[in-house]
Design a protein around this motif. Structure first.
Motif, PDB file in Angstrom:
ATOM      1  N   ILE A   1       0.838  -1.198   0.000  1.00  0.00           N
ATOM      2  CA  ILE A   1       0.000   0.000   0.000  1.00  0.00           C
ATOM      3  C   ILE A   1       0.878   1.255   0.000  1.00  0.00           C
ATOM      4  O   ILE A   1       1.771   1.401   0.828  1.00  0.00           O
ATOM      5  N   PHE A   2       0.600   2.148  -0.934  1.00  0.00           N
ATOM      6  CA  PHE A   2       1.206   3.485  -0.954  1.00  0.00           C
ATOM      7  C   PHE A   2       0.099   4.471  -0.617  1.00  0.00           C
ATOM      8  O   PHE A   2      -0.937   4.499  -1.294  1.00  0.00           O
ATOM      9  N   VAL A   3       0.296   5.275   0.422  1.00  0.00           N
ATOM     10  CA  VAL A   3      -0.727   6.236   0.829  1.00  0.00           C
ATOM     11  C   VAL A   3      -0.129   7.636   0.863  1.00  0.00           C
ATOM     12  O   VAL A   3       0.983   7.841   1.349  1.00  0.00           O
ATOM     13  N   GLU A   4      -0.869   8.574   0.297  1.00  0.00           N
ATOM     14  CA  GLU A   4      -0.397   9.953   0.302  1.00  0.00           C
ATOM     15  C   GLU A   4      -0.356  10.498   1.729  1.00  0.00           C
ATOM     16  O   GLU A   4      -1.135  10.091   2.593  1.00  0.00           O
TER      17      GLU A   4
ATOM     18  N   LEU B   1      11.670   6.435   0.682  1.00  0.00           N
ATOM     19  CA  LEU B   1      10.258   6.586   1.046  1.00  0.00           C
ATOM     20  C   LEU B   1      10.070   6.623   2.555  1.00  0.00           C
ATOM     21  O   LEU B   1      10.820   5.993   3.302  1.00  0.00           O
ATOM     22  N   ALA B   2       9.042   7.327   2.990  1.00  0.00           N
ATOM     23  CA  ALA B   2       8.683   7.332   4.403  1.00  0.00           C
ATOM     24  C   ALA B   2       7.882   6.081   4.740  1.00  0.00           C
ATOM     25  O   ALA B   2       7.142   5.559   3.901  1.00  0.00           O
ATOM     26  N   SER B   3       8.036   5.616   5.956  1.00  0.00           N
ATOM     27  CA  SER B   3       7.304   4.445   6.438  1.00  0.00           C
ATOM     28  C   SER B   3       6.186   4.882   7.381  1.00  0.00           C
ATOM     29  O   SER B   3       6.077   6.064   7.735  1.00  0.00           O
ATOM     30  N   VAL B   4       5.374   3.924   7.814  1.00  0.00           N
ATOM     31  CA  VAL B   4       4.343   4.217   8.809  1.00  0.00           C
ATOM     32  C   VAL B   4       4.978   4.731  10.095  1.00  0.00           C
ATOM     33  O   VAL B   4       4.471   5.654  10.735  1.00  0.00           O
ATOM     34  N   GLU B   5       6.117   4.152  10.470  1.00  0.00           N
ATOM     35  CA  GLU B   5       6.803   4.597  11.686  1.00  0.00           C
ATOM     36  C   GLU B   5       7.218   6.062  11.573  1.00  0.00           C
ATOM     37  O   GLU B   5       7.106   6.833  12.544  1.00  0.00           O
ATOM     38  N   ASP B   6       7.708   6.475  10.411  1.00  0.00           N
ATOM     39  CA  ASP B   6       8.043   7.886  10.184  1.00  0.00           C
ATOM     40  C   ASP B   6       6.807   8.763  10.393  1.00  0.00           C
ATOM     41  O   ASP B   6       6.882   9.822  11.029  1.00  0.00           O
ATOM     42  N   ALA B   7       5.681   8.339   9.836  1.00  0.00           N
ATOM     43  CA  ALA B   7       4.450   9.126   9.932  1.00  0.00           C
ATOM     44  C   ALA B   7       3.969   9.235  11.372  1.00  0.00           C
ATOM     45  O   ALA B   7       3.473  10.289  11.786  1.00  0.00           O
TER      46      ALA B   7
ATOM     47  N   ALA C   1       1.464  -7.876   8.514  1.00  0.00           N
ATOM     48  CA  ALA C   1       2.611  -7.882   7.584  1.00  0.00           C
ATOM     49  C   ALA C   1       2.375  -6.992   6.367  1.00  0.00           C
ATOM     50  O   ALA C   1       2.744  -7.336   5.238  1.00  0.00           O
ATOM     51  N   LEU C   2       1.753  -5.828   6.607  1.00  0.00           N
ATOM     52  CA  LEU C   2       1.534  -4.883   5.520  1.00  0.00           C
ATOM     53  C   LEU C   2       2.806  -4.084   5.250  1.00  0.00           C
ATOM     54  O   LEU C   2       3.545  -3.751   6.167  1.00  0.00           O
ATOM     55  N   LYS C   3       3.018  -3.767   3.993  1.00  0.00           N
ATOM     56  CA  LYS C   3       4.104  -2.862   3.622  1.00  0.00           C
ATOM     57  C   LYS C   3       3.454  -1.557   3.152  1.00  0.00           C
ATOM     58  O   LYS C   3       2.939  -1.474   2.041  1.00  0.00           O
ATOM     59  N   ILE C   4       3.467  -0.563   4.040  1.00  0.00           N
ATOM     60  CA  ILE C   4       2.804   0.709   3.763  1.00  0.00           C
ATOM     61  C   ILE C   4       3.857   1.802   3.615  1.00  0.00           C
ATOM     62  O   ILE C   4       4.609   2.091   4.543  1.00  0.00           O
TER      63      ILE C   4
ATOM     64  N   VAL D   1       9.782  -1.754  -2.694  1.00  0.00           N
ATOM     65  CA  VAL D   1       9.107  -2.214  -1.473  1.00  0.00           C
ATOM     66  C   VAL D   1       8.229  -3.424  -1.777  1.00  0.00           C
ATOM     67  O   VAL D   1       8.217  -4.411  -1.033  1.00  0.00           O
ATOM     68  N   CYS D   2       7.497  -3.363  -2.887  1.00  0.00           N
ATOM     69  CA  CYS D   2       6.632  -4.479  -3.276  1.00  0.00           C
ATOM     70  C   CYS D   2       7.437  -5.751  -3.549  1.00  0.00           C
ATOM     71  O   CYS D   2       6.928  -6.863  -3.399  1.00  0.00           O
TER      72      CYS D   2
END
Length: 291
Positions: free
Chosen positions: A85-88, A277-283, A109-112, A268-269
């Motif tokens: 998943i790529f999310v803006e 790229l930024a990760s969920v942890e970054d966000a 185990a999502l790769k966001i 990533v895929c």
């Protein structure tokens, strides 16, 4: 082999992703999903229902370009079908939602990947190259401004992008943060914010976020050991001022930031690292700065 990908959300940013994915070297765009009916898109099928889209065409990855308040619901729906998943940006409306998404990602185990496009701005790419040669960065002054519009959220649309840039450029976490803000007239939304912060590697940063400029402005002044950098992220220019005078540094004139995001997301895929790229942890960390 290119992975099948779909776009969810066809606003201004979604259309930019569409423009790139039409001719992508990294993905095969198979579907577009938006709550509103739209015109025909040639070989790309259009849907108004996410579940129908996944069950019909079975994309392997998705770009989410809807408003932030919808991100959590859409991510939780998408994770029933895919892991990529790529999310803006911003990832979510608030810290609690961001943490919920982080938990869902870790347990499923999502790769966001989160799209902070300024990381791939031509001026920022050149600035990162120059920083690699620097002995020490002392301070940054950032101005990001635009003309106000009704849906503008000064924190989510402006400030949070600069906080990500600070972490990205300094390669450091933020140790202290203070923000002063003001609204003018009958505007409900925040109009101007001034933020002061310090990174853990002792870089002082001032950020001015302003919704009263007649046009977009995105400028960074950096004080470093070898001189002063003047970076314009709108005009794509970078200058360095030293005792010997002013030097024009090379910056690409074309903005391929979304293409670079797609390239990194393709990695990533394929189970490679996130690259730039930024990760969920970054966000989540960005939201924690603002709490």
């Amino acid at each position: 082999m290119k992975r099948k990908i779909a776009i969810i959300g066809l606003g201004e940013i979604g259309k930019k992703h569409l423009s790139e994915l039409r001719r992508s070297d990294y993905f095969e765009l198979v579907a577009i999903c938006d709550k509103n009916e739209a015109e025909e898109f040639g070989r790309f099928e259009f849907f108004t229902d996410i579940d129908v889209m996944f069950n019909t065409l079975k994309p392997e990855a998705v770009v989410i370009a809807t408003p932030p308040k919808t991100h959590k619901e859409i991510i939780l729906k998408c994770m029933k079908y895919i892991k990529n998943i790529f999310v803006e940006s911003p990832l979510a409306d608030n810290l609690d939602q961001a943490r919920e998404i982080r938990y869902a990602a870790s347990t499923n185990a999502l790769k966001i990947a989160v799209g902070y496009r300024d990381r791939f701005n031509p001026t920022v790419i050149s600035l990162v190259r120059e920083f690699a040669k620097e002995e020490k960065i002392y301070s940054m002054n950032i101005i990001r401004a635009c003309k106000s519009y009704d849906e503008l959220d000064l924190v989510d649309d402006i400030l949070i992008k600069d906080l990500d840039l600070v972490r990205f450029l300094t390669k450091s976490e933020v140790s202290s943060f203070d923000m002063k803000k003001i609204c003018f007239g009958n505007k409900k939304n925040l109009s101007i914010a001034h933020s002061n912060l310090k990174t853990k590697n002792d870089i002082l940063v001032n950020i001015s976020s302003n919704a009263f400029y007649p046009q977009n402005r995105n400028f960074i002044e950096i004080c470093a050991t070898s001189g002063i950098y003047l970076a314009d992220l709108v005009a794509f220019t970078l200058h360095k001022v030293t005792e010997s005078g002013r030097i024009n540094l090379k910056v690409d004139s074309e903005d391929f930031s979304i293409r670079y995001e797609h390239k990194n997301f393709a990695n990533v895929c394929n189970d490679e690292d996130f690259g730039e790229l930024a990760s969920v942890e970054d966000a989540v960390k960005l939201r924690e700065i603002l709490k």
